[in-house]
Design a protein around this motif. Structure first.
Motif, PDB file in Angstrom:
ATOM      1  N   ASP A  80       0.004   7.748  -7.025  1.00 28.38           N
ATOM      2  CA  ASP A  80      -1.441   7.996  -7.012  1.00 28.38           C
ATOM      3  C   ASP A  80      -2.227   6.735  -7.343  1.00 28.38           C
ATOM      4  OD1 ASP A  80      -1.140  10.807  -6.419  1.00 28.38           O
ATOM      5  OD2 ASP A  80      -0.486  11.028  -8.500  1.00 28.38           O
ATOM      6  N   GLY A  81      -1.696   5.585  -6.920  1.00 28.76           N
ATOM      7  CA  GLY A  81      -2.379   4.323  -7.147  1.00 28.76           C
ATOM      8  C   GLY A  81      -3.261   3.965  -5.969  1.00 28.76           C
ATOM      9  N   PRO A  90       0.795  -1.240   0.000  1.00 30.59           N
ATOM     10  CA  PRO A  90       0.000   0.000   0.000  1.00 30.59           C
ATOM     11  C   PRO A  90       0.828   1.291   0.000  1.00 30.59           C
ATOM     12  CG  PRO A  90      -1.013  -1.604   1.441  1.00 30.59           C
ATOM     13  CD  PRO A  90       0.326  -2.182   1.025  1.00 30.59           C
ATOM     14  N   ALA A  91       1.873   1.362   0.794  1.00 29.40           N
ATOM     15  CA  ALA A  91       2.693   2.579   0.842  1.00 29.40           C
ATOM     16  C   ALA A  91       3.399   2.837  -0.480  1.00 29.40           C
ATOM     17  CB  ALA A  91       3.706   2.484   1.982  1.00 29.40           C
ATOM     18  N   SER A  92       3.713   1.770  -1.220  1.00 28.12           N
ATOM     19  CA  SER A  92       4.401   1.949  -2.503  1.00 28.12           C
ATOM     20  C   SER A  92       3.504   2.590  -3.550  1.00 28.12           C
ATOM     21  CB  SER A  92       4.936   0.609  -3.020  1.00 28.12           C
ATOM     22  OG  SER A  92       3.896  -0.207  -3.543  1.00 28.12           O
ATOM     23  N   PHE A 142      -4.687   3.671 -11.413  1.00 29.48           N
ATOM     24  CA  PHE A 142      -3.696   4.740 -11.494  1.00 29.48           C
ATOM     25  C   PHE A 142      -4.228   5.817 -12.423  1.00 29.48           C
ATOM     26  CE2 PHE A 142      -1.286   1.017 -10.329  1.00 29.48           C
ATOM     27  CZ  PHE A 142      -0.337   1.484  -9.431  1.00 29.48           C
ATOM     28  N   PRO A 143      -3.667   7.032 -12.357  1.00 29.11           N
ATOM     29  CA  PRO A 143      -4.126   8.095 -13.247  1.00 29.11           C
ATOM     30  C   PRO A 143      -3.783   7.869 -14.712  1.00 29.11           C
ATOM     31  CG  PRO A 143      -2.709   8.978 -11.492  1.00 29.11           C
ATOM     32  CD  PRO A 143      -2.741   7.498 -11.349  1.00 29.11           C
ATOM     33  N   SER A 144      -2.770   7.033 -14.989  1.00 32.85           N
ATOM     34  CA  SER A 144      -2.364   6.796 -16.378  1.00 32.85           C
ATOM     35  C   SER A 144      -1.551   5.508 -16.458  1.00 32.85           C
ATOM     36  CB  SER A 144      -1.496   7.951 -16.897  1.00 32.85           C
ATOM     37  OG  SER A 144      -0.258   7.985 -16.196  1.00 32.85           O
ATOM     38  N   VAL A 145      -1.399   4.993 -17.673  1.00 32.49           N
ATOM     39  CA  VAL A 145      -0.547   3.821 -17.893  1.00 32.49           C
ATOM     40  C   VAL A 145       0.883   4.143 -17.475  1.00 32.49           C
ATOM     41  CG1 VAL A 145       0.475   2.341 -19.674  1.00 32.49           C
ATOM     42  CG2 VAL A 145      -1.989   2.788 -19.696  1.00 32.49           C
ATOM     43  N   GLU A 146       1.329   5.346 -17.773  1.00 29.81           N
ATOM     44  CA  GLU A 146       2.697   5.742 -17.433  1.00 29.81           C
ATOM     45  C   GLU A 146       2.931   5.687 -15.925  1.00 29.81           C
ATOM     46  OE1 GLU A 146       1.635   6.833 -21.364  1.00 29.81           O
ATOM     47  OE2 GLU A 146       0.667   7.526 -19.529  1.00 29.81           O
ATOM     48  N   ARG A 147       1.951   6.167 -15.147  1.00 34.14           N
ATOM     49  CA  ARG A 147       2.086   6.136 -13.675  1.00 34.14           C
ATOM     50  C   ARG A 147       2.055   4.706 -13.168  1.00 34.14           C
ATOM     51  NH1 ARG A 147       4.063  10.041 -10.915  1.00 34.14           N
ATOM     52  NH2 ARG A 147       2.582   9.983  -9.236  1.00 34.14           N
TER      53      ARG A 147
END
Length: 97
Positions: free
Chosen positions: A32-33, A25-27, A59-64
């Motif tokens: 922003d996952g 969880p912390a990772s 996540f907000p994006s594939v990149e993130r």
């Protein structure tokens, strides 16, 4: 555009996998996952799919999502998971239409 990481997990060492569950969880925070599904009950509606455990991350994006998977924050947890489970993992681009 949102992205999802879909994970099918077969836990082979439950005690060690608990360590993974504590670290993960912390990772996610710096990327922003968040967990959408983390284990829990499921029912197969079609096909012959009988996963032991399913996890879905957002996540907000594939990149993130990919940055998290490759990150130093996740590296220790990932190594533990790879020792304690057999995993299939996909990154999926969300639909915003």
């Amino acid at each position: 555009m949102s992205a999802y990481v879909l994970v099918e997990v077969e836990v082979t060492d439950p005690a060690t996998y608990e360590d993974y569950k504590q670290l993960t969880p912390a990772s996610l925070v710096p990327y922003d996952g968040k967990f959408v599904v983390r284990g829990g009950a499921y029912e197969t509606l079609e096909g012959d799919w009988k996963p032991q455990r399913i996890v879905l991350l957002q996540f907000p994006s594939v990149e993130r999502a990919k940055a998290w998977w490759n990150s130093p924050e996740y590296a220790r947890a990932k190594a533990i998971r790879q020792r304690a489970a057999n995993t299939k993992m996909l990154v999926l681009e969300g639909f915003e239409g």
